[in-house]
Design a protein around this motif. Structure first.
Motif, PDB file in Angstrom:
ATOM      1  N   LEU A  46       0.832  -1.216   0.000  1.00 58.94           N
ATOM      2  CA  LEU A  46       0.000   0.000   0.000  1.00 58.94           C
ATOM      3  C   LEU A  46       0.858   1.254   0.000  1.00 58.94           C
ATOM      4  N   CYS A  47       1.873   1.226   0.826  1.00 60.38           N
ATOM      5  CA  CYS A  47       2.670   2.425   1.085  1.00 60.38           C
ATOM      6  C   CYS A  47       4.144   2.024   1.191  1.00 60.38           C
ATOM      7  N   PRO A  48       4.881   2.081   0.093  1.00 64.24           N
ATOM      8  CA  PRO A  48       6.285   1.647   0.117  1.00 64.24           C
ATOM      9  C   PRO A  48       7.144   2.367   1.166  1.00 64.24           C
ATOM     10  N   SER A  49       6.741   3.555   1.584  1.00 65.25           N
ATOM     11  CA  SER A  49       7.532   4.282   2.574  1.00 65.25           C
ATOM     12  C   SER A  49       7.099   3.984   4.016  1.00 65.25           C
ATOM     13  N   TYR A  50       6.174   3.065   4.208  1.00 67.61           N
ATOM     14  CA  TYR A  50       5.726   2.699   5.555  1.00 67.61           C
ATOM     15  C   TYR A  50       6.946   2.303   6.381  1.00 67.61           C
ATOM     16  N   ALA A  51       7.086   2.896   7.547  1.00 69.97           N
ATOM     17  CA  ALA A  51       8.269   2.673   8.386  1.00 69.97           C
ATOM     18  C   ALA A  51       7.843   2.405   9.825  1.00 69.97           C
ATOM     19  N   PRO A  52       7.428   1.165  10.118  1.00 70.58           N
ATOM     20  CA  PRO A  52       7.008   0.854  11.476  1.00 70.58           C
ATOM     21  C   PRO A  52       8.175   0.944  12.448  1.00 70.58           C
ATOM     22  N   SER A  53       7.865   1.384  13.651  1.00 74.19           N
ATOM     23  CA  SER A  53       8.887   1.536  14.682  1.00 74.19           C
ATOM     24  C   SER A  53       8.359   0.917  15.971  1.00 74.19           C
ATOM     25  N   LEU A  54       9.143   0.024  16.558  1.00 69.07           N
ATOM     26  CA  LEU A  54       8.748  -0.609  17.808  1.00 69.07           C
ATOM     27  C   LEU A  54       9.694  -0.174  18.921  1.00 69.07           C
ATOM     28  N   GLN A  55       9.157  -0.130  20.118  1.00 77.58           N
ATOM     29  CA  GLN A  55       9.966   0.184  21.301  1.00 77.58           C
ATOM     30  C   GLN A  55      10.874  -1.014  21.604  1.00 77.58           C
ATOM     31  N   LYS A  56      11.931  -0.768  22.342  1.00 76.39           N
ATOM     32  CA  LYS A  56      12.876  -1.829  22.716  1.00 76.39           C
ATOM     33  C   LYS A  56      12.152  -2.972  23.423  1.00 76.39           C
ATOM     34  N   ALA A  57      11.234  -2.651  24.332  1.00 71.55           N
ATOM     35  CA  ALA A  57      10.490  -3.686  25.064  1.00 71.55           C
ATOM     36  C   ALA A  57       9.657  -4.552  24.112  1.00 71.55           C
ATOM     37  N   GLU A  58       9.098  -3.934  23.074  1.00 68.31           N
ATOM     38  CA  GLU A  58       8.306  -4.690  22.097  1.00 68.31           C
ATOM     39  C   GLU A  58       9.202  -5.614  21.276  1.00 68.31           C
ATOM     40  N   LEU A  59      10.367  -5.113  20.883  1.00 69.31           N
ATOM     41  CA  LEU A  59      11.327  -5.963  20.166  1.00 69.31           C
ATOM     42  C   LEU A  59      11.737  -7.133  21.058  1.00 69.31           C
ATOM     43  N   ASN A  60      11.931  -6.867  22.350  1.00 74.75           N
ATOM     44  CA  ASN A  60      12.317  -7.921  23.293  1.00 74.75           C
ATOM     45  C   ASN A  60      11.247  -9.007  23.403  1.00 74.75           C
ATOM     46  N   LEU A  61       9.969  -8.628  23.301  1.00 76.56           N
ATOM     47  CA  LEU A  61       8.891  -9.626  23.338  1.00 76.56           C
ATOM     48  C   LEU A  61       9.068 -10.667  22.240  1.00 76.56           C
ATOM     49  N   PHE A  62       9.597 -10.225  21.100  1.00 78.47           N
ATOM     50  CA  PHE A  62       9.810 -11.123  19.966  1.00 78.47           C
ATOM     51  C   PHE A  62      11.206 -11.748  19.968  1.00 78.47           C
ATOM     52  N   GLY A  63      12.088 -11.239  20.843  1.00 75.49           N
ATOM     53  CA  GLY A  63      13.446 -11.747  20.888  1.00 75.49           C
ATOM     54  C   GLY A  63      14.274 -11.329  19.687  1.00 75.49           C
ATOM     55  N   VAL A  64      14.009 -10.110  19.171  1.00 71.11           N
ATOM     56  CA  VAL A  64      14.760  -9.604  18.021  1.00 71.11           C
ATOM     57  C   VAL A  64      15.367  -8.245  18.352  1.00 71.11           C
ATOM     58  N   GLU A  65      16.335  -7.849  17.532  1.00 72.26           N
ATOM     59  CA  GLU A  65      17.006  -6.561  17.711  1.00 72.26           C
ATOM     60  C   GLU A  65      16.457  -5.479  16.784  1.00 72.26           C
ATOM     61  N   ASP A  66      15.860  -5.906  15.664  1.00 73.64           N
ATOM     62  CA  ASP A  66      15.508  -4.971  14.598  1.00 73.64           C
ATOM     63  C   ASP A  66      14.151  -5.337  13.997  1.00 73.64           C
ATOM     64  N   VAL A  67      13.362  -4.325  13.632  1.00 75.65           N
ATOM     65  CA  VAL A  67      12.051  -4.580  13.011  1.00 75.65           C
ATOM     66  C   VAL A  67      12.181  -5.331  11.690  1.00 75.65           C
ATOM     67  N   GLN A  68      13.353  -5.266  11.058  1.00 78.51           N
ATOM     68  CA  GLN A  68      13.562  -5.959   9.776  1.00 78.51           C
ATOM     69  C   GLN A  68      13.425  -7.481   9.917  1.00 78.51           C
ATOM     70  N   GLU A  69      13.519  -7.986  11.135  1.00 81.77           N
ATOM     71  CA  GLU A  69      13.407  -9.425  11.374  1.00 81.77           C
ATOM     72  C   GLU A  69      11.948  -9.879  11.483  1.00 81.77           C
TER      73      GLU A  69
END
Length: 152
Positions: free
Chosen positions: A68-91
């Protein structure tokens, strides 16, 4: 091989490893934890059905926000990334809920609260992003074919 009755596809077969688990459920559907992500034919994976395993009548239309939007750039807080066990939203994989209306051009997408999926763990959460760039009700009509939406 397991079978369920789905809202849009009739009876379908699936494997237990196809299930995506939402430990906290979805907003307003906290008791629903297991879903299948089923692509609609002809959508090239851009439009999918999030089908509940336990409630056959419950399914959601979800879209790939990057289509829909090629420039969509989601951003998660560190705690949210930790819930998934990842360092970067690209994962992670992102999908947005679409409130389907008639006519279709009146439909809206929720870019602020994406469904975030860890593709390998098959675990997902709906996250409210702490950013003002996106709204909960972007009109689908804003997203023209091959164009970027002005508010995206």
């Amino acid at each position: 091989m397991l079978k369920i009755q789905s809202k849009y596809f009739g009876e379908i077969d699936y494997e237990p490893e196809d299930i995506i688990t939402f430990p906290a459920g979805l907003f307003g559907f906290e008791e629903e934890h297991e879903f299948l992500l089923l692509p609609f034919e002809g959508s090239n994976g851009g439009m999918l059905c999030l089908q509940s395993i336990t409630t056959p009548a419950l399914s959601f239309v979800v879209l790939d926000p990057f289509v829909l939007c090629p420039s969509y750039a989601p951003s998660l807080q560190k705690a949210e990334l930790n819930l998934f066990g990842v360092e970067d939203v690209q994962e992670l994989a992102f999908y947005v809920l679409c409130a389907v209306k008639n006519p279709a051009s009146a439909s809206t997408v929720n870019l602020k609260c994406p469904l975030v999926i860890h593709p390998e763990k098959r675990e997902a959460r709906q996250i409210i992003m702490e950013m003002d760039a996106y709204d909960m009700r972007h009109p689908l009509a804003e997203f023209g074919p091959g164009e970027e939406a002005a508010s995206c």
